[in-house]
Motif scaffolding. Structure first.
Motif, PDB file in Angstrom:
ATOM      1  N   ARG A 208     -69.065   7.889 -40.607  1.00 35.85           N
ATOM      2  CA  ARG A 208     -68.332   6.733 -40.085  1.00 35.85           C
ATOM      3  C   ARG A 208     -66.836   6.872 -40.353  1.00 35.85           C
ATOM      4  N   MET A 209     -66.480   7.243 -41.595  1.00 32.63           N
ATOM      5  CA  MET A 209     -65.064   7.410 -41.902  1.00 32.63           C
ATOM      6  C   MET A 209     -64.488   8.618 -41.166  1.00 32.63           C
ATOM      7  N   GLY A 210     -65.282   9.686 -41.059  1.00 31.01           N
ATOM      8  CA  GLY A 210     -64.802  10.870 -40.354  1.00 31.01           C
ATOM      9  C   GLY A 210     -64.458  10.566 -38.909  1.00 31.01           C
ATOM     10  N   ASP A 211     -65.318   9.801 -38.228  1.00 30.84           N
ATOM     11  CA  ASP A 211     -65.042   9.435 -36.837  1.00 30.84           C
ATOM     12  C   ASP A 211     -63.774   8.583 -36.733  1.00 30.84           C
ATOM     13  N   ALA A 212     -63.593   7.676 -37.698  1.00 32.36           N
ATOM     14  CA  ALA A 212     -62.389   6.835 -37.683  1.00 32.36           C
ATOM     15  C   ALA A 212     -61.136   7.668 -37.913  1.00 32.36           C
ATOM     16  N   PHE A 213     -61.202   8.612 -38.839  1.00 35.77           N
ATOM     17  CA  PHE A 213     -60.042   9.467 -39.110  1.00 35.77           C
ATOM     18  C   PHE A 213     -59.748  10.383 -37.917  1.00 35.77           C
ATOM     19  N   ASP A 214     -60.800  10.920 -37.287  1.00 30.98           N
ATOM     20  CA  ASP A 214     -60.592  11.786 -36.121  1.00 30.98           C
ATOM     21  C   ASP A 214     -59.867  11.049 -35.001  1.00 30.98           C
ATOM     22  N   ALA A 215     -60.084   9.737 -34.909  1.00 33.54           N
ATOM     23  CA  ALA A 215     -59.450   8.948 -33.853  1.00 33.54           C
ATOM     24  C   ALA A 215     -57.940   8.842 -34.041  1.00 33.54           C
ATOM     25  N   LEU A 216     -57.435   9.258 -35.203  1.00 35.45           N
ATOM     26  CA  LEU A 216     -55.988   9.241 -35.445  1.00 35.45           C
ATOM     27  C   LEU A 216     -55.277  10.445 -34.831  1.00 35.45           C
ATOM     28  N   GLU A 217     -56.016  11.451 -34.384  1.00 30.47           N
ATOM     29  CA  GLU A 217     -55.389  12.686 -33.910  1.00 30.47           C
ATOM     30  C   GLU A 217     -54.388  12.467 -32.768  1.00 30.47           C
ATOM     31  N   PRO A 218     -54.663  11.582 -31.798  1.00 31.70           N
ATOM     32  CA  PRO A 218     -53.651  11.362 -30.744  1.00 31.70           C
ATOM     33  C   PRO A 218     -52.332  10.806 -31.281  1.00 31.70           C
ATOM     34  N   ASP A 219     -52.345  10.227 -32.487  1.00 35.63           N
ATOM     35  CA  ASP A 219     -51.128   9.695 -33.093  1.00 35.63           C
ATOM     36  C   ASP A 219     -50.431  10.719 -33.978  1.00 35.63           C
ATOM     37  N   GLY A 220     -50.839  12.001 -33.873  1.00 36.63           N
ATOM     38  CA  GLY A 220     -50.154  13.051 -34.602  1.00 36.63           C
ATOM     39  C   GLY A 220     -50.765  13.431 -35.926  1.00 36.63           C
ATOM     40  N   TRP A 221     -51.976  12.935 -36.218  1.00 34.43           N
ATOM     41  CA  TRP A 221     -52.653  13.270 -37.462  1.00 34.43           C
ATOM     42  C   TRP A 221     -53.545  14.484 -37.270  1.00 34.43           C
ATOM     43  N   ARG A 222     -53.760  15.221 -38.356  1.00 36.72           N
ATOM     44  CA  ARG A 222     -54.706  16.336 -38.374  1.00 36.72           C
ATOM     45  C   ARG A 222     -55.690  16.065 -39.512  1.00 36.72           C
ATOM     46  N   VAL A 223     -56.962  16.325 -39.262  1.00 37.21           N
ATOM     47  CA  VAL A 223     -58.009  15.948 -40.209  1.00 37.21           C
ATOM     48  C   VAL A 223     -58.927  17.137 -40.476  1.00 37.21           C
ATOM     49  N   LEU A 224     -59.249  17.344 -41.743  1.00 32.32           N
ATOM     50  CA  LEU A 224     -60.251  18.324 -42.155  1.00 32.32           C
ATOM     51  C   LEU A 224     -61.351  17.601 -42.923  1.00 32.32           C
ATOM     52  N   HIS A 225     -62.578  18.067 -42.749  1.00 32.81           N
ATOM     53  CA  HIS A 225     -63.716  17.488 -43.445  1.00 32.81           C
ATOM     54  C   HIS A 225     -64.370  18.538 -44.336  1.00 32.81           C
ATOM     55  N   CYS A 226     -64.941  18.091 -45.448  1.00 28.75           N
ATOM     56  CA  CYS A 226     -65.682  18.966 -46.361  1.00 28.75           C
ATOM     57  C   CYS A 226     -64.846  20.185 -46.766  1.00 28.75           C
TER      58      CYS A 226
END
Length: 291
Positions: free
Chosen positions: A119-137
């Motif tokens: 759930r948190m991963g999906d929410a964080f991934d949704a930030l990518e269009p705003d210039g965020w980059r996300v890594l999991h595990c």
């Protein structure tokens, strides 16, 4: 040419698709957002088009790549086993549930942890269009890992996800308690993990705890160094935070963070004395943590 492999980079449906030779060398990539194929080896052009055809959408441009940045060069040098970008939220938990031998109660807790991380991963991934980059595990020396690493305009956040199980969660300086379960050393652990990440990336990293589906979250007034995140306000609050990193800095830090070797270089930080699992190379679990 036979043997070309298509490998994703970034979150499914949004990241690039890389075309690699059997030895792992990249020969092209398809940028979904720009709808463009950048070809590095023109003699493989027809084979590249053939292997990418199932993934193409609409009119696609094709040609030599733009002048690569330092981040592009680092990314292209990564082999598939060294790149953390394709990791899914809860990647290690999925493996434990599929191949582990945990008992029924332990598997139930693993599923709760997995649901919270997804759930948190999906929410964080949704930030990518705003210039965020996300890594999991993100792996750490030993059996532990960082659930989510966020790199964006507001800085770098090292996130530990905690399932609230529809109970009250109390966060203190040293321990976190969910319902009537035994206290967990999550606050101490996430500070150590963030310190390790800061050493690995040579940048400031903010520790964060994401508490999912708690009926209520109470945080001690003295907890000022840890960012407390709760759905559904977690990502809007991050997106609205003051800007501290520019896009080139974000890309450079992300290129470094996605490389598995980055996380093996700094010396391990010792955990606080007397706390099992408090160091960054172990999970912050204590016996009796069920709720």
């Amino acid at each position: 040419m036979r043997g070309l492999k298509v490998l994703p980079s970034g979150r499914p449906g949004r990241g690039r698709l890389y075309v690699n030779l059997p030895d792992g060398q990249a020969v092209a990539w398809y940028d979904r957002q720009a709808n463009r194929i950048s070809v590095l080896a023109d003699d493989h052009r027809e084979a590249i088009l053939a292997v990418l055809r199932p993934y193409l959408n609409g009119t696609v441009s094709i040609g030599p790549p733009p002048v690569p940045t330092a981040a592009d060069l680092r990314r292209l040098a990564l082999g598939p086993d060294a790149d953390l970008a394709p990791n899914r939220p809860g990647e290690t938990l999925l493996g434990e549930l599929e191949h582990g031998r945990a008992g029924t109660r332990a598997r139930h807790r693993l599923r709760q942890d997995l649901t919270a991380q997804q759930r948190m991963g999906d929410a964080f991934d949704a930030l990518e269009p705003d210039g965020w980059r996300v890594l999991h595990c993100v792996p750490l020396p030993g059996p532990g890992h960082i659930d989510h690493l966020l790199i964006g305009p507001a800085g770098i956040f090292c996130v530990r996800t905690v399932p609230g199980r529809r109970q009250r969660a109390v966060i203190g300086d040293l321990l976190l308690t969910v319902g009537r379960a035994e206290p967990r050393p999550d606050p101490r652990w996430i500070r150590r993990a963030a310190a390790y990440a800061a050493a690995a990336l040579s940048a400031k990293v903010t520790p964060a705890l994401a508490v999912v589906d708690a009926s209520r979250v109470e945080t001690a007034r003295t907890v000022r160094d840890i960012r407390i995140l709760q759905p559904p306000t977690a990502t809007p609050n991050l997106a609205a935070s003051p800007t501290t990193l520019k896009p080139p800095e974000i890309d450079s830090l992300f290129a470094r963070a996605r490389d598995t070797t980055t996380w093996l270089r700094p010396a391990p930080f010792p955990g606080p004395a007397g706390v099992r699992g408090a160091g960054p190379g172990a999970e912050p679990r204590v016996s009796g943590t069920g709720g």
